[in-house]
Design a protein around this motif. Structure first.
Motif, PDB file in Angstrom:
ATOM      1  N   ALA A  14     -52.901  36.621  78.666  1.00 15.10           N
ATOM      2  CA  ALA A  14     -53.936  37.019  79.769  1.00 15.10           C
ATOM      3  C   ALA A  14     -53.532  36.312  81.150  1.00 15.10           C
ATOM      4  N   GLY A  15     -53.874  37.012  82.184  1.00 11.76           N
ATOM      5  CA  GLY A  15     -53.693  36.288  83.737  1.00 11.76           C
ATOM      6  C   GLY A  15     -52.091  36.927  83.976  1.00 11.76           C
ATOM      7  N   GLY A  16     -51.315  37.487  83.211  1.00  6.93           N
ATOM      8  CA  GLY A  16     -49.827  37.516  83.273  1.00  6.93           C
ATOM      9  C   GLY A  16     -49.809  38.871  83.969  1.00  6.93           C
ATOM     10  N   SER A  17     -48.485  39.133  83.937  1.00  3.87           N
ATOM     11  CA  SER A  17     -48.078  40.564  84.812  1.00  3.87           C
ATOM     12  C   SER A  17     -46.953  41.205  84.019  1.00  3.87           C
ATOM     13  N   VAL A  64     -59.362  48.963  86.601  1.00  2.68           N
ATOM     14  CA  VAL A  64     -57.975  48.412  86.971  1.00  2.68           C
ATOM     15  C   VAL A  64     -57.911  48.215  88.526  1.00  2.68           C
ATOM     16  N   LYS A  65     -58.718  48.752  89.193  1.00  3.49           N
ATOM     17  CA  LYS A  65     -58.752  48.711  90.714  1.00  3.49           C
ATOM     18  C   LYS A  65     -58.401  47.304  91.156  1.00  3.49           C
ATOM     19  N   GLY A  66     -57.558  47.052  92.157  1.00  2.00           N
ATOM     20  CA  GLY A  66     -57.249  45.459  92.428  1.00  2.00           C
ATOM     21  C   GLY A  66     -56.419  44.735  91.643  1.00  2.00           C
ATOM     22  N   ARG A  67     -56.084  45.552  90.411  1.00  2.33           N
ATOM     23  CA  ARG A  67     -55.063  44.760  89.577  1.00  2.33           C
ATOM     24  C   ARG A  67     -53.957  45.445  89.292  1.00  2.33           C
ATOM     25  N   PHE A  68     -53.950  46.891  89.229  1.00  3.80           N
ATOM     26  CA  PHE A  68     -52.793  47.622  88.981  1.00  3.80           C
ATOM     27  C   PHE A  68     -52.318  48.324  90.378  1.00  3.80           C
ATOM     28  N   THR A  69     -51.283  48.566  90.404  1.00  6.21           N
ATOM     29  CA  THR A  69     -50.731  49.331  91.578  1.00  6.21           C
ATOM     30  C   THR A  69     -49.761  50.564  91.051  1.00  6.21           C
ATOM     31  N   ASN A  84     -51.193  43.521  87.258  1.00  6.34           N
ATOM     32  CA  ASN A  84     -51.481  41.885  87.477  1.00  6.34           C
ATOM     33  C   ASN A  84     -52.811  41.772  86.815  1.00  6.34           C
ATOM     34  N   SER A  85     -52.878  40.240  86.777  1.00  6.45           N
ATOM     35  CA  SER A  85     -54.226  39.769  86.137  1.00  6.45           C
ATOM     36  C   SER A  85     -54.423  40.613  84.789  1.00  6.45           C
ATOM     37  N   LEU A  86     -53.446  40.698  83.863  1.00  3.52           N
ATOM     38  CA  LEU A  86     -53.853  41.524  82.812  1.00  3.52           C
ATOM     39  C   LEU A  86     -54.767  40.801  81.980  1.00  3.52           C
ATOM     40  N   GLN A 112     -43.302  59.387  75.804  1.00  5.58           N
ATOM     41  CA  GLN A 112     -43.644  58.769  74.296  1.00  5.58           C
ATOM     42  C   GLN A 112     -44.602  57.570  74.345  1.00  5.58           C
ATOM     43  N   GLY A 113     -44.802  56.958  75.307  1.00  3.75           N
ATOM     44  CA  GLY A 113     -45.666  55.737  75.284  1.00  3.75           C
ATOM     45  C   GLY A 113     -44.794  54.575  75.069  1.00  3.75           C
ATOM     46  N   THR A 114     -45.487  53.308  75.532  1.00  2.00           N
ATOM     47  CA  THR A 114     -44.814  51.929  75.617  1.00  2.00           C
ATOM     48  C   THR A 114     -46.050  51.155  75.356  1.00  2.00           C
ATOM     49  N   GLN A 115     -45.815  50.280  74.244  1.00  2.00           N
ATOM     50  CA  GLN A 115     -46.734  49.462  74.013  1.00  2.00           C
ATOM     51  C   GLN A 115     -47.107  48.206  75.094  1.00  2.00           C
ATOM     52  N   VAL A 116     -48.450  47.973  75.233  1.00  2.00           N
ATOM     53  CA  VAL A 116     -48.655  46.842  76.164  1.00  2.00           C
ATOM     54  C   VAL A 116     -49.576  46.000  75.395  1.00  2.00           C
ATOM     55  N   THR A 117     -49.168  44.735  75.172  1.00  2.00           N
ATOM     56  CA  THR A 117     -50.307  43.775  74.379  1.00  2.00           C
ATOM     57  C   THR A 117     -50.576  42.741  75.008  1.00  2.00           C
ATOM     58  N   VAL A 118     -51.797  41.962  75.355  1.00  6.17           N
ATOM     59  CA  VAL A 118     -52.194  41.068  76.059  1.00  6.17           C
ATOM     60  C   VAL A 118     -52.878  40.119  74.928  1.00  6.17           C
ATOM     61  N   SER A 119     -52.363  38.953  74.986  1.00 10.16           N
ATOM     62  CA  SER A 119     -52.969  37.911  74.096  1.00 10.16           C
ATOM     63  C   SER A 119     -54.006  36.970  74.972  1.00 10.16           C
TER      64      SER A 119
END
Length: 120
Positions: A14-17, A64-69, A84-86, A112-119
């Motif tokens: 969490a907080g990473g990019s 996601v506004k302000g965090r994703f571009t 950002n700021s995940l 096909q999709g890609t997995q994003v996991t935020v701990s």
């Protein structure tokens, strides 16, 4: 039909990019609106961000506004999503989509999709 391949997912605290990338096979890539959607476990697919063929018009989900571009490179047939700021609630499979218009992306072509996991 446009063939789409996503890359760049992974595990982050969490907080990473992370930066996701999508490569399209379309010969007229600049004529397609492009976007990103995501689907978390047990939930429906939701819109994240999109941009027009020229890249001049962008739309983001409020979450996601302000965090994703979102950005695109029409010379390389790619569209990226800089995250950002995940947060843990960003955990999902992320899908790239292509369509004639931003409003019709959900009815267009999908990767096909890609997995994003935020701990946490």
């Amino acid at each position: 039909q446009v063939q789409l391949v996503e890359s760049g997912g992974g595990l982050v605290q969490a907080g990473g990019s992370l930066r996701l990338s999508c490569t399209a096979s379309a010969r007229t890539f600049s004529s397609y609106a492009m976007g990103w959607f995501r689907q978390a476990p047990g939930k429906g697919r939701e819109f994240v961000a999109a941009l027009s063929g020229s890249g001049g018009n962008t739309v983001y989900a409020d979450s996601v506004k302000g965090r994703f571009t979102i950005s695109r490179d029409n010379a390389k047939n790619t569209v990226d999503l800089q995250m950002n700021s995940l947060k843990p609630e960003d955990t999902a499979v992320y899908y790239c989509a292509a369509g004639r218009y931003i409003a019709t992306l959900a009815q267009g072509s999908w990767g096909q999709g890609t997995q994003v996991t935020v701990s946490s």
